[in-house]
Design an enzyme around this catalytic site. Structure first.
Site, PDB file in Angstrom:
ATOM      1  N   HIS A 175      53.311 -71.861  51.996  1.00 25.19           N
ATOM      2  CA  HIS A 175      52.794 -70.611  52.556  1.00 25.19           C
ATOM      3  C   HIS A 175      53.639 -70.306  53.791  1.00 25.19           C
ATOM      4  O   HIS A 175      54.135 -71.240  54.435  1.00 25.19           O
ATOM      5  CB  HIS A 175      51.331 -70.842  52.942  1.00 25.19           C
ATOM      6  CG  HIS A 175      50.580 -69.620  53.354  1.00 25.19           C
ATOM      7  ND1 HIS A 175      50.678 -69.083  54.620  1.00 25.19           N
ATOM      8  CD2 HIS A 175      49.712 -68.834  52.680  1.00 25.19           C
ATOM      9  CE1 HIS A 175      49.895 -68.018  54.697  1.00 25.19           C
ATOM     10  NE2 HIS A 175      49.300 -67.834  53.537  1.00 25.19           N
ATOM     11  N   ASP A 252      49.237 -79.632  54.310  1.00 22.33           N
ATOM     12  CA  ASP A 252      48.478 -78.388  54.407  1.00 22.33           C
ATOM     13  C   ASP A 252      47.445 -78.402  53.277  1.00 22.33           C
ATOM     14  O   ASP A 252      47.791 -78.223  52.112  1.00 22.33           O
ATOM     15  CB  ASP A 252      49.438 -77.195  54.280  1.00 22.33           C
ATOM     16  CG  ASP A 252      48.725 -75.871  54.074  1.00 22.33           C
ATOM     17  OD1 ASP A 252      47.476 -75.849  54.112  1.00 22.33           O
ATOM     18  OD2 ASP A 252      49.412 -74.847  53.872  1.00 22.33           O
ATOM     19  N   GLN A 255      44.203 -75.061  50.205  1.00 22.90           N
ATOM     20  CA  GLN A 255      43.738 -74.764  48.848  1.00 22.90           C
ATOM     21  C   GLN A 255      43.167 -76.008  48.179  1.00 22.90           C
ATOM     22  O   GLN A 255      42.576 -75.913  47.106  1.00 22.90           O
ATOM     23  CB  GLN A 255      44.886 -74.196  47.993  1.00 22.90           C
ATOM     24  CG  GLN A 255      45.473 -72.910  48.518  1.00 22.90           C
ATOM     25  CD  GLN A 255      44.514 -71.737  48.462  1.00 22.90           C
ATOM     26  OE1 GLN A 255      43.603 -71.694  47.648  1.00 22.90           O
ATOM     27  NE2 GLN A 255      44.707 -70.774  49.335  1.00 22.90           N
ATOM     28  N   LYS A 278      38.085 -70.920  53.609  1.00 23.15           N
ATOM     29  CA  LYS A 278      38.452 -71.113  52.203  1.00 23.15           C
ATOM     30  C   LYS A 278      37.549 -72.138  51.528  1.00 23.15           C
ATOM     31  O   LYS A 278      37.593 -72.317  50.318  1.00 23.15           O
ATOM     32  CB  LYS A 278      39.912 -71.553  52.095  1.00 23.15           C
ATOM     33  CG  LYS A 278      40.892 -70.453  52.518  1.00 23.15           C
ATOM     34  CD  LYS A 278      42.277 -70.754  52.031  1.00 23.15           C
ATOM     35  CE  LYS A 278      43.350 -70.009  52.800  1.00 23.15           C
ATOM     36  NZ  LYS A 278      43.419 -68.595  52.489  1.00 23.15           N
ATOM     37  N   CYS A 416      51.975 -64.386  50.595  1.00 21.18           N
ATOM     38  CA  CYS A 416      52.572 -65.059  51.753  1.00 21.18           C
ATOM     39  C   CYS A 416      53.427 -66.243  51.323  1.00 21.18           C
ATOM     40  O   CYS A 416      53.528 -67.252  52.007  1.00 21.18           O
ATOM     41  CB  CYS A 416      51.513 -65.526  52.759  1.00 21.18           C
ATOM     42  SG  CYS A 416      50.543 -64.199  53.433  1.00 21.18           S
TER      43      CYS A 416
END
Lengths: 458, 146
Positions: A175, A252, A255, A278, A416
C-alpha cells in the site's frame, strides 16, 4: 368404498410420479454440476456453506445495524470491507457508554472519572496485547492507524539508524502507506529502497527476496495481506530470512487483522501495525506493536503531554514505554471501541471466520470467472476473500458507479497500490472484499447486478 | 463550428432532457452512458499525456482548436460515464468565444442535481474538466490580445 380405493390409488400414483420427478431433477442437477466444474464441485461446496456455517454467522448480521440499510431503494450489499469494515452494536454501544458514564482524561487527574477512563483505556491495551499474543503490554502503542504506525517507525527508527548506502526492503504489493514513508526516509538518509518482485499469480518471489538480503540491508517492511489483490504472504519465512542478517521486520497487518488470527510471538516480527476501523472498530485508532528493545532505543516521534517524565527549559526526560510514543491526549474512546471489536471477533472465532470466508472466496471466484472478458488480478494460493478484477470493454469506474444503483458497494481505482496495478498492466480495477458477515446470497445479488451493469455498458 | 445557441440556451435544453427522465438517478446515468457511447470521442493518436486532464480517476483527454473567434472542444475518456459528461460539457461550451465561456456561469450541473451525485470524492473529474476548458478559453483570449 370403490371410490375411496380409487382415490387411494390415484394419490399413490401421483406421489410416485412426483417423487420420481424430484429424484430425476436432482440427478440431472448433479450431472450438470459435474459437467460445469473441472475440479471440485463448488456448488456442493457452497450448499455445504449455507447449511453448515451460515446459520451461526448469519446471526451476526443482526449485530451490524448498517447491514440492514437500503441504498437507492435496494438492500445494501457491502463488499468494500477492505476499505473499511462495518461496526457491530456492541462497539457503537461501548463508545456511547464511555462518553455517557466514563469520560475523563487519562493518566492525569486523581478524580473518579479520570480513573474510570484510565482503567478502560489501559484495559483496552491489555485486550490488544492478548489478541495479538504480544509478550508485554508496554509493546502496544496506540496510534491513529497503520499509516501513522509506519510513519512513526520509518521516521524514528529510520532517522536514527539509516546511513548512506544502507538498504530497506519493501515489496511490490505494498500500500502507498508502506512505500512513501520509506521513500522519504531513504531519500533523507541517502539509503536505497529495494523491492521484492511480484509474480503473475500475485505472489512474492521469495528467491528474489533472499537475493536482495545482504549485509547492507537494515530494515524489511512487508504487507501481510495485499489490499490490492488479497494475497496472504508467508510472513514467517520473510521474517526468519531477515533475522539471519539481524535485520528487523515490520509487518503491515491491516488486511490480515479482520481475517487471520495474529500470533506475534509465533510470527516473531519486530514491528506490527494495523488499523482499528478495518477490524470492526472505530476510525482514528490503530496499533503499533514493537519489540521492547527496539522501542526503547528509538527517539520519540511526536512530543507533548504524557510522553515526558520531567520538563524544564534546559532538559526534558521522556516517559517509559508505551507512553513515550503517545504524545497528547490519546483517542480514549477509540482504544476502548477497538478492544470491544477485537473481543467481538474473538467471540465469533477465527476458525469459523476463515472457514466461511474460504467458502465465499471459492464461490465468488467461480461466479466471476463465468463472466465473459473477466480477468482476475492475482490468484495466489493463499488469499483472503478479496478479488480484484477488470472486464474487457467496461471501465471499473463505470462498473462501480452503476453497481451503486443496485445497492452494491465495491471499490474501484488503484486501491493506493499504483505500482502493483502497474505490474498487472492496469491503471484501475474493481475490487470486492468480503467480511464474515457477507453471504452466498449477497454474492448472487452482486453477480446478477454486475451482469445487468455490463449489459448496459457494453 | 459556430454554436448558434447561447450557452444558457443549451443548458436549458440539457436540463429539460434530464427532467424528462424523472427522479430515478439510474435513468439519468443511463442517459449519460448513452451520451458517452454516441460521442465521437478522439482518435487513438490523441490519447496522449499532454492532452490529459489531471484530477480524474479515469483517463480524460481534451483537445481544442479555434474557428474564427470560437473555441472548438473535442474530448474523450476511457470511462463511459465520464465520456458522457465530457460530451455534455462540449455540447454546452464548444463553438463559443472565450468571453462567452469565461463570462457565463454554468448552471446546468447544479440544476440537474449532478453536483450532489457527483461529489468530489468520486473523483470523476467534472470540476477538473470545467477548469481545464476555462483555462483554454483564458489562454486563447490572452493569445488574441497579443
Amino acid at each position: 368404498m370403490f371410490y375411496r380405493r380409487a382415490l387411494f390409488y390415484l394419490i399413490a400414483w401421483a406421489s410416485f410420479h412426483i417423487i420420481a420427478l424430484i429424484l430425476l431433477s436432482l440427478l440431472f442437477r448433479m450431472s450438470i454440476n459435474k459437467l460445469g466444474k473441472t475440479s471440485k464441485s463448488v456448488i456442493t461446496n457452497s450448499e455445504h456453506t449455507i447449511k453448515d456455517t451460515l446459520p451461526n454467522l448469519m446471526a451476526t448480521r443482526d449485530d451490524f445495524p448498517i447491514l440492514h440499510s437500503t441504498v437507492h431503494g435496494k438492500p445494501l450489499v457491502y463488499f468494500d470491507n477492505g476499505a473499511t469494515s462495518q461496526k457491530p452494536h456492541t462497539v457503537i454501544d461501548r463508545i456511547t457508554k464511555y462518553y455517557e458514564t466514563e469520560n475523563g482524561n487519562v493518566h492525569r487527574a486523581v478524580h473518579h472519572l479520570s480513573e474510570l477512563a484510565g482503567h478502560a483505556y489501559e484495559g483496552a491495551r491489555d485486550t490488544i496485547k492478548t489478541y495479538l499474543n504480544a509478550s508485554k503490554r508496554e509493546e502496544i502503542i496506540f496510534v491513529r492507524g497503520a499509516t501513522e504506525g509506519i510513519n512513526l517507525v520509518a521516521s524514528s527508527w529510520g532517522r536514527k539508524n539509516l546511513r548512506p548506502d544502507d538498504e530497506v526492503i519493501i515489496s511490490g504489493m505494498e500500500h502507498h502507506s508502506n512505500i512513501v514513508p520509506w521513500q522519504l526516509i531513504c531519500e533523507e538518509r541517502g539509503a536505497k529502497l529495494r523491492i521484492i518482485p511480484v509474480d503473475e499469480n500475485g505472489e512474492l518471489v521469495l528467491d528474489e527476496y533472499k537475493k536482495l538480503l545482504n549485509e547492507n540491508t537494515r530494515f524489511v517492511s512487508v504487507v501481510y495481506v495485499s489490499n490490492g489483490i488479497g494475497t496472504i504472504n508467508p510472513v514467517k519465512e520473510i521474517i526468519s530470512e531477515a533475522h539471519k542478517y539481524n535485520v528487523p521486520v515490520l509487518i503491515d497487518g491491516c488486511q490480515a487483522a479482520p481475517h487471520i488470527a495474529i500470533d506475534l510471538q509465533d510470527m516473531d516480527c519486530d514491528f506490527f501495525v494495523f488499523s482499528g476501523h478495518k477490524v470492526f472498530g472505530p476510525t482514528g485508532i490503530g496499533v503499533l506493536y514493537g519489540k521492547e528493545a527496539y522501542l526503547n532505543e528509538m527517539p520519540p516521534y511526536q512530543s507533548g503531554g504524557d510522553m515526558i517524565k520531567t520538563v524544564s527549559f534546559e532538559k526534558t526526560t521522556f516517559n517509559d514505554l508505551p507512553y513515550k510514543f503517545e504524545a497528547g491526549t490519546p483517542d480514549i474512546s477509540g482504544a476502548i471501541g477497538l478492544a470491544t471489536a477485537l473481543n467481538y471477533v474473538s467471540g465469533i472465532g477465527h476458525a469459523n471466520i476463515a472457514h466461511h470466508e474460504k467458502n465465499l472466496l471459492v464461490y465468488l471466484t467461480d461466479k466471476l470467472k463465468a463472466i465473459p472478458g473477466m480477468r482476475i488480478l492475482g490468484e495466489a494460493k493463499n488469499k483472503i476473500c478479496l478479488v480484484s478484477f477488470v472486464i474487457e470493454g467496461a471501465h471499473p469506474l463505470d462498473i462501480g458507479t452503476m453497481l451503486d444503483f443496485e445497492g452494491v458497494a465495491i471499490r474501484t481505482g488503484n486501491h493506493c497500490t499504483q505500482p502493483l496495478m502497474e505490474s498487472f498492466g492496469v491503471s484501475a480495477s474493481c475490487r470486492v472484499s468480503l467480511a464474515f458477515y457477507n453471504t452466498i446470497e449477497e454474492i448472487d445479488v452482486f453477480i446478477e447486478a454486475l451482469n445487468k451493469v455490463l449489459r448496459l455498458l457494453k | 463550428m459556430t454554436n448558434n445557441k447561447s450557452i444558457a440556451e443549451t443548458e436549458d435544453e440539457i436540463v429539460d432532457d434530464f427532467e424528462l427522465l424523472g427522479e430515478d438517478w439510474s435513468e439519468k446515468y443511463n442517459h449519460i452512458i448513452t451520451l458517452g457511447k454516441t460521442s465521437p470521442g478522439l482518435p487513438e493518436n490523441l490519447h496522449i499525456e499532454e492532452n490529459k486532464v489531471r484530477g480524474c480517476q479515469s483517463n480524460v483527454w481534451l483537445v481544442t482548436h479555434t474557428e474564427g473567434d470560437r473555441i472548438i472542444f473535442e474530448g474523450d475518456s476511457d470511462a463511459l460515464i465520464v465520456k458522457g459528461l465530457v460530451a455534455l460539457l462540449i455540447k454546452v461550451l464548444s463553438g463559443h468565444t472565450p468571453d462567452e465561456i469565461l463570462d457565463t456561469p454554468l448552471t446546468f450541473i447544479e440544476r440537474i442535481g449532478l453536483q450532489n451525485n457527483l461529489s468530489p470524492t468520486r473523483n470523476n473529474g467534472l470540476a477538473a474538466m470545467i477548469k481545464q476548458m476555462r483555462f483554454y478559453a483564458l489562454a486563447y483570449k490572452a493569445k488574441a490580445k497579443l
